[in-house]
Design an enzyme around this catalytic site. Structure first.
Site, mmCIF file in Angstrom:
data_model
loop_
_atom_site.group_PDB
_atom_site.id
_atom_site.type_symbol
_atom_site.label_atom_id
_atom_site.label_comp_id
_atom_site.label_asym_id
_atom_site.label_seq_id
_atom_site.Cartn_x
_atom_site.Cartn_y
_atom_site.Cartn_z
ATOM 1 N N ASP A 331 0.835 -1.208 0.000
ATOM 2 C CA ASP A 331 0.000 0.000 0.000
ATOM 3 C C ASP A 331 0.868 1.255 0.000
ATOM 4 O OD1 ASP A 331 0.838 -0.836 2.592
ATOM 5 O OD2 ASP A 331 -0.487 0.678 3.471
ATOM 6 N N GLU A 332 0.253 2.332 -0.420
ATOM 7 C CA GLU A 332 0.810 3.686 -0.269
ATOM 8 C C GLU A 332 2.244 3.831 -0.771
ATOM 9 O OE1 GLU A 332 -1.890 5.366 3.404
ATOM 10 O OE2 GLU A 332 -0.002 4.396 3.973
ATOM 11 N N ILE A 333 2.501 3.316 -1.953
ATOM 12 C CA ILE A 333 3.835 3.484 -2.539
ATOM 13 C C ILE A 333 3.970 4.927 -3.050
ATOM 14 C CG2 ILE A 333 5.418 2.691 -4.348
ATOM 15 C CD1 ILE A 333 3.870 -0.020 -4.214
#
Lengths: 550, 550
Positions: A331-333
């Protein structure tokens, strides 16, 4: 198939007089209104194979029944049942028919969809023994859990006023989970075990353990001990391999599989405390440009050494866990982290790969390494929707950003776990936690009430033909503002809401479910969980009187 | 006078290097950066009068210092202070100069504005004894509290790295409170004592005890025992006269006055369980027409018998408490309850009074009766702004609906306590608690963060000439959704925010205060309070790194 299931569930949920202490509601139940008192010599007999952890489960069941000391939540409490108790027959025993020599623990970690959790339970009112039958040891465990919720205490009597009871039960969905983040703040093993115990009471069967993150790395991984010795909050705030084995056994014996998560390539800043060479943008400033929360730092996906390092790290971590699933996060790269990282840029240039290709190769290397040690991958939704990578068909996708994103993920044919922030994030609503956020609200405001979670429809964003892709769902606690001091009260009884949605199936009504949830919450409190009050006790004793229309 | 006060406070709050463990911040402090280690034989010597409860306070101070086991919140924790500890002088003792033979308890319940809480504390770095001076025993107690917050533990060392320390301190406001509602859900005596202990650590000096309400009446009042025997949740969930005396002593000995509240004429439904003849609209349906929450019920203000009954009830209740203040409530009076009550209507007709006149007479009778037993009345703002009645000039008005209402109340010349829901209500933000409120939010959304409370300006809604009318303020926990299971974590450390606002005075900055609040929260946890985490521990160890601009 599904419509008949639905009808059964709806029929059950619409019945007014269901056994008031049961949570989640069985899929099929009939009951009466006759008193029945447990014999002072009440015992649980097991006929057939009797594995060790079933023995322990039987012993715990007897302890709960003896010690719950739970009075019915009615005006006058137990005293209103005096007459029913006086005229009641006595239940001498519960006879358990066992057909399976496998342990609960082994069956709890079988592949999703192959776990047999079905059981039938009959509690007659005429003084003949109760019976519990299941094809699996795991099913017997679920039945014991139900049996322990039938009983109330008044004076020296342990009794029900709802006999006879006949239950035929099995879960609507194979995945019913709870996620805990043990990296933003640390949770000792005994606190985690307390959550697992509470999960088992509501028949949840997956503990998604978000064990490490940017802020701390408490997991001691053989061969990579320097990460936890440098990146844990302290030498006490760690999980050693033997502690991991202990937690996993504890969970498995209670019908719960553990899915550990090592979130990659983002959310890894803590790894830079031991292996800075694998980290882009570690603790960069201002952090908000490089990560969703401080400190920033992402594994150098384009560097071959980092790809190898990560795959080996994951394998060594995965070998600590008995289950067949392992989450690599995703997530949230943050792309600026990579575009500003000279190492990553030169690695991309050297290989001629785009960022997307490098990410794809990185994830594939991770998942191939895990596959080699028998693990099926679990990832967050971004790896399907935001930065799509090549994923095996059996990869499980967790939908978290918003519930409606489920539609796009199942459209691509993947199995999903519902973990949407708009229904299931237990941390929402406590204000912003940033140091200078005087007026800020929490990013996922408002607070997700148990009623909101309970109103979740697992099929709302999928077509009829996609329904088999819905494995189930989970509520989640991210712990920026939580610690062992509030974990019980922020999680319970709220997390019981999704446990019922995914066991009993959609169609429940929060208004009519409330008395049962009160009952379960009070029972949990008696068993040592510091569950929050849902209402004034005045309301808990008077179903419906604290509804707005009353 | 006020502007010089303000300048002093601002000067203090703007200093970067204040002793990091102190909460609330002293009004005047200078300190260095030299190490100082407590002698293994460290002792507290008292010269002069030494009342019993000062002896107990000294003993507790020594226990805290010995057992806090609190490491500094810095990266590396206590290890970073090794060199400073090695070169530090040793503090042999704290010498306390006492001038007053009165107990803390007696001084804690003196009239507001006459309590002397000032002290001076000097902790030299050269190995000579520390000294604590005050004119009052209460002041010495405040100084001991400060002294206990100076120390950190590393290995076997108890030390500071901020010597020498010189403090001259006294509160900016005479009233610094916390309110707990023990009627929506019940709180055992030991849980209340735990809150009182925590209050004393932040120098709060008033416990506003909203002891009874519509839902339950746990207070056992001599002569009116049937109310609690019928109207408490159970025979265990009560406060007996001896328990009340115990709680009040416990509070007083810790510098805290107790202001009990018996809310009238609304919020009294529980009284109808024993005295239905005095109740209009008891448990009427639909409740929303008759009360702000169920069950409805208001004392029959127009009936002479009810006026007498209430006055006597209040007197007998007030005699259980040692303090000189007593709250008669007065919030959320519902007029339809009275207009639909035949008894009230005929009583109004018989007397020829309007509703407003009857309410005025009712309140005056209450307050006169209380005055006769030495109690000054406290009321909610409605009795000034919504249903104005005749109130003595010394009546204290609690402003709760919104902070800006303070302006209208002080304009009428009354002294106020700031208890505004928009800053200080600790229950906000947890969703609606009504049984069928699937999508509802809490009525006072959003959650009030500690930063929001900390940003409160006591003088925002008053003119310069009205400032003396501001007694102080309090945070409050209404307990529809709270119980002993979450009280620590929902209250602490948030309630410390107002404690500093009203001790140290306005002008504080939440961003720079955060490290001190973390420090205090961790210390509280060490002392047994289950305070919530404000941030990931990573942030707590790195001041400023989790600010949005960092």
């Amino acid at each position: 198939m599904f419509s008949s299931k639905l009808l059964l569930v709806l029929a059950t949920l619409l019945v007014g007089n269901v056994v008031e202490g049961l949570w989640p509601l069985p899929r099929s139940i009939t009951n009466g209104s006759t008193g029945l008192v447990l014999s002072p010599t009440f015992e649980i007999e097991v006929n057939g194979p009797y594995p060790d952890d079933l023995q322990s489960a039987v012993a715990r069941t007897l302890e709960y029944i003896k010690n719950d000391n739970h009075e019915r939540l009615v005006v006058g409490r137990g005293s209103v049942d005096s007459a029913a108790i006086k005229s009641a027959n006595t239940l001498p025993s519960l006879v358990v028919f066992s057909h399976d020599s496998k342990t609960i623990a082994v069956e709890a970690r079988a592949p999703l969809g192959t776990r047999d959790e079905a059981y039938t339970l009959d509690v007659p009112s005429d003084g003949s023994p109760a019976t519990l039958c299941a094809n699996s040891t795991l099913g017997l465990f679920r039945g014991l859990t139900t049996f322990s919720q039938i009983w109330y205490t008044y004076g020296s009597n342990i009794y029900t006023v709802e006999a006879p009871i006949s239950i035929s039960d099995s879960p609507a969905f194979p995945y019913r989970g709870f996620m805990l983040d043990t990296a933003r703040n640390y949770f000792p093993v005994d606190v985690i075990k307390r959550q697992l115990e509470a999960m088992s009471w509501v028949k949840q069967n997956v503990f998604h353990w978000h064990i490490v993150d940017s802020q701390s790395f408490p997991l001691v991984i053989p061969g990579y001990e320097t990460i936890s010795s440098n990146g844990a909050y302290s030498t006490d705030e760690i999980y050693t391999p033997s502690q991991i084995a202990d937690v996993v056994s504890f969970a498995n014996e209670r019908g719960i599989d553990v899915i550990p998560e090592i979130d990659t390539p983002g959310h890894t800043s803590a790894i830079s405390t031991a292996f800075p060479q694998h980290m882009a943008c570690p603790d960069a400033s201002p952090w908000a440009l490089y990560a969703n929360e401080p400190p920033s730092g992402q594994l150098r996906i384009a560097s071959p050494e980092t790809v190898n390092f990560t795959a080996n790290l994951l394998v060594n971590a995965a070998n600590l866990f008995s289950g067949s699933y392992f989450s690599t996060g995703g997530d949230e790269i943050n792309t600026k982290c990579y575009s500003d990282d000279p190492e990553t840029q030169s690695a991309l240039n050297a290989s001629g790969k785009t960022f997307a290709q490098a990410l794809d190769d990185f994830i594939q290397a991770e998942h191939k390494a895990l596959r080699n040690v028998g693990k099926t991958a679990v990832v967050w939704q971004e790896l399907v929707l935001t930065f799509p990578v090549t994923l095996a068909n059996d990869t499980i996708i967790m939908v978290w950003i918003t519930s409606s994103d489920a539609a796009s993920v199942v459209e691509k044919g993947f199995r999903i776990v519902h973990a949407p922030s708009d229904y299931f994030y237990l941390d929402c609503g406590a204000g912003a936690w940033l140091g200078n956020a005087t007026a800020g609200n929490s990013w996922c405001d408002p607070f997700k009430t148990w009623q909101k979670a309970y109103s979740f429809d697992p099929y709302a964003n999928v077509t009829e033909s996609q329904r088999d892709l819905v494995l189930g769902g989970q509520q989640a606690l991210w712990t920026e503002q939580s610690s062992p001091n509030n974990v019980d009260s922020i999680v319970w009884p709220r997390a019981a809401a999704s446990a019922e949605v995914f066991w009993s199936g959609p169609g429940g009504n929060g208004q009519t479910a409330l008395p049962r949830l009160h009952d379960h919450a009070y029972r949990m409190i008696g068993r040592g969980i510091k569950a929050i009050a849902l209402q004034p006790q005045w309301c808990a004793l008077r179903p419906g009187k604290c509804d707005l229309t009353a």
